[in-house]
Enzyme design. Structure first.
Site, PDB file in Angstrom:
ATOM      1  N   GLN A   1       0.844  -1.183   0.000  1.00 11.42           N
ATOM      2  CA  GLN A   1       0.000   0.000   0.000  1.00 11.42           C
ATOM      3  C   GLN A   1       0.887   1.243   0.000  1.00 11.42           C
ATOM      4  O   GLN A   1       1.715   1.425   0.881  1.00 11.42           O
ATOM      5  CB  GLN A   1      -0.904   0.003   1.226  1.00 11.42           C
ATOM      6  CG  GLN A   1      -1.882   1.155   1.204  1.00 11.42           C
ATOM      7  CD  GLN A   1      -2.810   1.102   2.368  1.00 11.42           C
ATOM      8  OE1 GLN A   1      -2.609   1.807   3.337  1.00 11.42           O
ATOM      9  NE2 GLN A   1      -3.824   0.268   2.282  1.00 11.42           N
TER      10      GLN A   1
ATOM     11  N   CYS B   1      -6.858   7.123   4.167  1.00  6.54           N
ATOM     12  CA  CYS B   1      -6.289   7.460   5.474  1.00  6.54           C
ATOM     13  C   CYS B   1      -6.700   8.870   5.894  1.00  6.54           C
ATOM     14  O   CYS B   1      -6.459   9.838   5.178  1.00  6.54           O
ATOM     15  CB  CYS B   1      -4.766   7.361   5.433  1.00  6.54           C
ATOM     16  SG  CYS B   1      -3.992   7.722   7.026  1.00  6.54           S
TER      17      CYS B   1
END
Length: 156
Positions: A39, A69
């Site tokens: 990621q 995020c």
């Protein structure tokens, strides 16, 4: 089942390339862990495109662009993570730049929405736009995040 790395910022890979044990520290994994997803975080199509060949060379099965995020350091000062959901065209261009550099899939992790952009139409438009860049798979947190007013823990 897939094993995922923690989010690695694209510039971290670029700055550690060539340093003794530089990329191993961030990209090394055991062959028994396959399939493995790396990621990545970032918002610059050029630096993300420069970083993905390293990921592929290490033998990852998939590269995932983090658009979910909510951390202030990531979405606020860094202008990536969930902040990217506010600019689907930019995410499309990032995915396209990344996918042109590798043979493995580039996927996207996002949320249902961010701040007041939380309608079905927004989520549909985000996925449709980003898919034009080459993303064929999306991982969606089944909730939205608020970039102002909630901590990352409260956004979980």
């Amino acid at each position: 089942t897939k094993v995922w790395t923690e989010m690695i910022v694209d510039n971290t890979l670029l700055h550690n390339n060539g340093k003794r044990d530089g990329l191993d520290r961030f990209l090394g994994f055991d062959e028994q862990e396959h399939p493995v997803v790396c990621q990545l975080g970032g918002s610059n199509p050029d630096t993300l495109a420069q970083s993905v060949p390293f990921v592929e060379q290490y033998g990852y099965d998939e590269i995932n662009l983090n658009c979910g995020c909510p951390s202030d350091r990531v979405a606020g000062k860094g202008c990536f993570g969930a902040q990217l959901m506010k600019d689907p065209e930019k995410v499309r261009d990032i995915v396209h730049a990344m996918q042109r550099q590798v043979q493995i899939p580039v996927t996207v992790k996002c949320r249902l929405g961010v701040d007041d952009l939380d309608s079905y139409e927004f989520a549909h438009q985000f996925v449709s736009t980003v898919a034009q860049g080459g993303a064929k798979h999306f991982y969606i947190h089944a909730r939205k995040c608020l970039l102002n007013g909630l901590s990352p823990a409260q956004n979980r």
